[in-house]
Design a protein around this motif. Structure first.
Motif, PDB file in Angstrom:
ATOM      1  N   MET A   1       0.812  -1.192   0.000  1.00 64.38           N
ATOM      2  CA  MET A   1       0.000   0.000   0.000  1.00 64.38           C
ATOM      3  C   MET A   1       0.860   1.261   0.000  1.00 64.38           C
ATOM      4  O   MET A   1       0.588   2.237  -0.656  1.00 64.38           O
ATOM      5  N   ILE A   2       1.939   1.245   0.779  1.00 66.60           N
ATOM      6  CA  ILE A   2       2.846   2.374   0.812  1.00 66.60           C
ATOM      7  C   ILE A   2       3.968   2.114  -0.173  1.00 66.60           C
ATOM      8  O   ILE A   2       4.731   1.179  -0.023  1.00 66.60           O
ATOM      9  N   ASP A   3       4.071   2.952  -1.192  1.00 70.49           N
ATOM     10  CA  ASP A   3       4.883   2.603  -2.350  1.00 70.49           C
ATOM     11  C   ASP A   3       6.207   3.354  -2.425  1.00 70.49           C
ATOM     12  O   ASP A   3       6.870   3.334  -3.440  1.00 70.49           O
ATOM     13  N   ARG A   4       6.602   4.027  -1.348  1.00 67.39           N
ATOM     14  CA  ARG A   4       7.878   4.726  -1.403  1.00 67.39           C
ATOM     15  C   ARG A   4       9.023   3.752  -1.198  1.00 67.39           C
ATOM     16  O   ARG A   4       8.935   2.824  -0.422  1.00 67.39           O
ATOM     17  N   THR A   5      10.129   4.009  -1.890  1.00 62.44           N
ATOM     18  CA  THR A   5      11.296   3.139  -1.738  1.00 62.44           C
ATOM     19  C   THR A   5      12.075   3.542  -0.502  1.00 62.44           C
ATOM     20  O   THR A   5      12.110   4.705  -0.125  1.00 62.44           O
ATOM     21  N   ALA A   6      12.734   2.577   0.125  1.00 61.24           N
ATOM     22  CA  ALA A   6      13.460   2.831   1.371  1.00 61.24           C
ATOM     23  C   ALA A   6      14.933   3.076   1.088  1.00 61.24           C
ATOM     24  O   ALA A   6      15.589   2.244   0.480  1.00 61.24           O
ATOM     25  N   LEU A 172      -0.502  -0.894  11.245  1.00 63.65           N
ATOM     26  CA  LEU A 172      -0.227  -1.118  12.668  1.00 63.65           C
ATOM     27  C   LEU A 172       1.117  -1.804  12.865  1.00 63.65           C
ATOM     28  O   LEU A 172       1.863  -1.482  13.801  1.00 63.65           O
ATOM     29  N   GLU A 173       1.439  -2.739  11.988  1.00 65.61           N
ATOM     30  CA  GLU A 173       2.741  -3.400  12.084  1.00 65.61           C
ATOM     31  C   GLU A 173       3.871  -2.416  11.805  1.00 65.61           C
ATOM     32  O   GLU A 173       4.938  -2.480  12.412  1.00 65.61           O
ATOM     33  N   ARG A 174       3.618  -1.477  10.893  1.00 70.49           N
ATOM     34  CA  ARG A 174       4.649  -0.506  10.544  1.00 70.49           C
ATOM     35  C   ARG A 174       4.963   0.422  11.717  1.00 70.49           C
ATOM     36  O   ARG A 174       6.095   0.898  11.860  1.00 70.49           O
ATOM     37  N   VAL A 175       3.969   0.669  12.568  1.00 72.01           N
ATOM     38  CA  VAL A 175       4.209   1.544  13.730  1.00 72.01           C
ATOM     39  C   VAL A 175       4.466   0.722  14.995  1.00 72.01           C
ATOM     40  O   VAL A 175       4.344   1.222  16.117  1.00 72.01           O
ATOM     41  N   ARG A 198       0.615   5.701  18.794  1.00 77.28           N
ATOM     42  CA  ARG A 198       1.016   4.919  17.619  1.00 77.28           C
ATOM     43  C   ARG A 198      -0.161   4.710  16.673  1.00 77.28           C
ATOM     44  O   ARG A 198       0.011   4.689  15.447  1.00 77.28           O
ATOM     45  N   VAL A 199      -1.347   4.560  17.218  1.00 70.73           N
ATOM     46  CA  VAL A 199      -2.546   4.472  16.375  1.00 70.73           C
ATOM     47  C   VAL A 199      -2.724   5.780  15.604  1.00 70.73           C
ATOM     48  O   VAL A 199      -3.055   5.778  14.409  1.00 70.73           O
ATOM     49  N   ALA A 200      -2.483   6.912  16.281  1.00 66.32           N
ATOM     50  CA  ALA A 200      -2.585   8.211  15.605  1.00 66.32           C
ATOM     51  C   ALA A 200      -1.555   8.328  14.489  1.00 66.32           C
ATOM     52  O   ALA A 200      -1.843   8.883  13.420  1.00 66.32           O
ATOM     53  N   VAL A 201      -0.362   7.794  14.705  1.00 70.86           N
ATOM     54  CA  VAL A 201       0.663   7.803  13.656  1.00 70.86           C
ATOM     55  C   VAL A 201       0.219   6.928  12.483  1.00 70.86           C
ATOM     56  O   VAL A 201       0.376   7.301  11.315  1.00 70.86           O
ATOM     57  N   ALA A 202      -0.342   5.741  12.788  1.00 68.68           N
ATOM     58  CA  ALA A 202      -0.829   4.848  11.728  1.00 68.68           C
ATOM     59  C   ALA A 202      -1.928   5.523  10.918  1.00 68.68           C
ATOM     60  O   ALA A 202      -1.982   5.403   9.690  1.00 68.68           O
ATOM     61  N   LEU A 229       8.905   5.940  20.664  1.00 68.84           N
ATOM     62  CA  LEU A 229       8.090   6.531  19.600  1.00 68.84           C
ATOM     63  C   LEU A 229       8.944   7.403  18.681  1.00 68.84           C
ATOM     64  O   LEU A 229       8.747   7.407  17.454  1.00 68.84           O
ATOM     65  N   LEU A 230       9.905   8.128  19.242  1.00 71.40           N
ATOM     66  CA  LEU A 230      10.808   8.916  18.400  1.00 71.40           C
ATOM     67  C   LEU A 230      11.599   8.017  17.463  1.00 71.40           C
ATOM     68  O   LEU A 230      11.831   8.365  16.297  1.00 71.40           O
ATOM     69  N   ASN A 231      12.021   6.866  17.964  1.00 70.30           N
ATOM     70  CA  ASN A 231      12.723   5.910  17.108  1.00 70.30           C
ATOM     71  C   ASN A 231      11.839   5.445  15.963  1.00 70.30           C
ATOM     72  O   ASN A 231      12.287   5.313  14.816  1.00 70.30           O
ATOM     73  N   THR A 232      10.572   5.172  16.272  1.00 71.78           N
ATOM     74  CA  THR A 232       9.627   4.746  15.231  1.00 71.78           C
ATOM     75  C   THR A 232       9.438   5.845  14.189  1.00 71.78           C
ATOM     76  O   THR A 232       9.471   5.592  12.977  1.00 71.78           O
ATOM     77  N   LEU A 233       9.245   7.089  14.640  1.00 73.88           N
ATOM     78  CA  LEU A 233       9.069   8.199  13.709  1.00 73.88           C
ATOM     79  C   LEU A 233      10.323   8.407  12.860  1.00 73.88           C
ATOM     80  O   LEU A 233      10.232   8.677  11.656  1.00 73.88           O
ATOM     81  N   GLY A 234      11.500   8.252  13.476  1.00 75.39           N
ATOM     82  CA  GLY A 234      12.741   8.394  12.726  1.00 75.39           C
ATOM     83  C   GLY A 234      12.894   7.322  11.666  1.00 75.39           C
ATOM     84  O   GLY A 234      13.356   7.579  10.552  1.00 75.39           O
ATOM     85  N   ARG A 235      12.506   6.095  12.009  1.00 77.58           N
ATOM     86  CA  ARG A 235      12.576   5.002  11.030  1.00 77.58           C
ATOM     87  C   ARG A 235      11.624   5.263   9.870  1.00 77.58           C
ATOM     88  O   ARG A 235      11.971   5.052   8.697  1.00 77.58           O
TER      89      ARG A 235
END
Length: 364
Positions: A1-6, A172-175, A198-202, A229-235
Motif C-alpha cells: 500500500m505504501i509505495d515509497r522506496t526505502a 499497525l505493524e509498521r508503527v 502509535r494508532v494516531a501515527v498509523a 516513539l521517536l525511534n519509530t518516527l525516525g525510522r
C-alpha cells in the motif's frame, strides 16, 4: 500500500543528548551530497509571512507575527519555543486547520487558499497532523480499525472491508503495534498512551503523506515510551522519505530527532533564530536560544556543575496585547543594549550559518 522506496540506513551521531539516551538511529548524520540535494530541492510546504491575530476584549492578540518557514522533501524542521510562543498556531495554519490573517501557505508552490475542491483534497491527504494528546485525538467509540481505516474509506483507497483490514494491519505493524490482530478491534480506553499515539501515527500514514506535522506528539508520554516513539518516527522518516514539521518545547528532543535537519526558535509569535540543528543546539547565538539550551537538564553531575547558566533580567513574559517597543525579548535579555534593543525591532537576517533577529549578536 505504501509505495515509497526505502533508502539505505544512515548512522546516528555520536554527540550525547542531555535527557535522552544516545543512539537509537533517530538522529542520522546525512551524507553531504544528500543534504545538499535536499536543501536545493523546492519546499513541499511553505509559510510565507503568515500572521494570525485573535481579537479579544482586551485587544488584538498577534499569536503569529510574520513567520517564514520551508519544509523540504525528506527533511525535519523543528519549531521550538516555550508555551504560548505560537508554535501550534503556526502548525495549524501549515496543516490548513486555520486560515492565516495574512500571508500565504503554499503546498508544492500553490497557495492553499486558492485551491479548488480536488486540489484541497490532495493537500489534505498529503499533509497529516498528529496531535499532542493521544487521549483526546481518538474517538472513544471507534475501534482502532474504524479510526485508521476512516481515511482509506473516505478517499476510496480500498475496495472493500477485507482490503481495508489488510491495509490497517500493515499500518499497525509498521508503527510497531504487533501482533496487529490484537489491536484491530480494541477501543482507545483499552490501550496505553503510547499505544494510542502509535494508532494516531498509523492513521496519518494511511494517507501516504508527504508531510507529517507532529505537534508535541511525545510530550505527554513517559520518557521510555517517548524515546521508543521517536525511534519509530525516525525510522518512518528514513524508510518513507516523509518530511516532518516537528513541534516541541524540548531542545533535547529536537536534537535527538532532527540532527541533520533544522531548528527554528520562536518567541512571542516570531522566529528569532533558524539554522541547522547541530549549530543551533551546540552553539546557540540568540540570547533566548541560549536560555532554552541552559534550561535543558543535564544527567551527568560533572557536566551539570560546569554548565553555563543563562540568567534572564526578568522571568515575566510580555503581554501579547501590550508588547514592548523594539525587540520583544529586551525586557528579559541579558545582552540588552539601551538605545537599540528598546527602540528598533530587529529583523531576521542572515548571520554566518543561520538566521538571527538580534541587534547585539549580529553586530559581533
Amino acid at each position: 500500500m505504501i509505495d515509497r522506496t526505502a533508502p539505505a540506513p544512515r548512522p546516528s551521531p555520536s554527540a550525547p543528548v542531555p535527557g535522552v539516551p544516545a543512539g537509537g538511529g533517530t538522529a542520522p548524520a546525512a551524507e553531504p551530497e544528500a543534504a545538499a540535494l535536499r536543501e536545493a530541492a523546492p519546499p513541499v510546504l511553505s509559510l510565507q509571512g503568515v500572521h494570525q491575530v485573535f481579537p479579544t476584549r482586551r485587544g488584538d492578540v498577534p499569536a503569529v507575527a510574520g513567520v517564514d518557514l520551508d519544509v523540504r522533501p525528506g527533511q525535519v524542521l523543528c519549531l521550538v519555543g516555550e508555551s504560548g510562543c505560537g508554535k501550534t498556531t503556526s502548525a495549524r495554519m501549515a496543516a490548513g486547520l486555520a486560515d492565516p490573517t495574512s500571508g500565504s501557505v503554499l503546498f508544492r508552490g500553490q497557495d492553499v487558499a486558492a485551491m479548488d475542491k480536488r486540489e484541497r483534497s490532495r493537500f489534505r491527504r498529503a499533509v497529516q497532523y498528529i496531535h499532542q494528546d493521544p487521549y483526546a485525538s481518538l474517538n472513544p467509540v471507534r475501534t482502532v480499525y474504524s479510526t485508521v481505516s476512516a481515511g482509506l474509506r473516505r478517499h476510496r483507497m480500498v475496495k472493500d472491508r477485507n482490503e481495508a483490514r489488510r491495509a490497517v494491519t500493515e499500518l499497525l505493524e509498521r508503527v510497531d503495534l504487533t501482533p496487529a490482530e490484537d489491536y484491530l478491534d480494541k477501543y482507545p480506553h483499552q490501550m496505553s498512551g503510547g499505544q494510542r499515539q502509535r494508532v494516531a501515527v498509523a492513521r496519518a500514514l494511511a494517507m501516504n503523506p508527504e508531510v507529517i506535522i507532529a505537534d508535541e506528539s511525545t510530550s505527554m508520554l513517559d520518557v521510555s515510551i517517548r524515546v521508543s516513539l521517536l525511534n519509530t518516527l525516525g525510522r518512518l522518516r528514513d524508510e518513507l522519505g516523509v518530511s516532518f514539521l516537528f513541534i516541541t518545547h524540548d531542545l533535547a528532543v529536537a536534537k535527538y530527532f532532527a540532527w541533520d535537519g533544522e531548528i527554528a526558535v520562536m518567541y512571542l509569535g516570531k522566529v528569532v533564530e533558524h539554522g541547522p540543528t547541530p549549530q543551533v543546539v551546540n552553539d546557540p547565538r540568540h540570547p533566548y536560544t541560549r536560555a532554552l539550551v541552559s534550561a535543558v537538564c543535564e544527567p551527568d553531575p560533572d557536566l551539570a556543575r560546569t554548565k553555563e547558566r543563562v540568567r534572564l533580567r526578568s522571568a515575566d513574559i510580555p503581554d501579547l496585547t501590550d508588547l514592548p517597543p523594539g525587540c520583544d525579548f529586551h525586557p528579559r535579555c541579558p545582552l540588552y543594549a539601551q538605545g537599540s534593543c528598546d527602540t528598533v525591532r530587529p529583523p531576521l537576517v542572515r548571520s554566518h550559518d543561520r538566521l538571527l533577529a538580534c541587534h547585539v549578536v549580529t553586530r559581533e
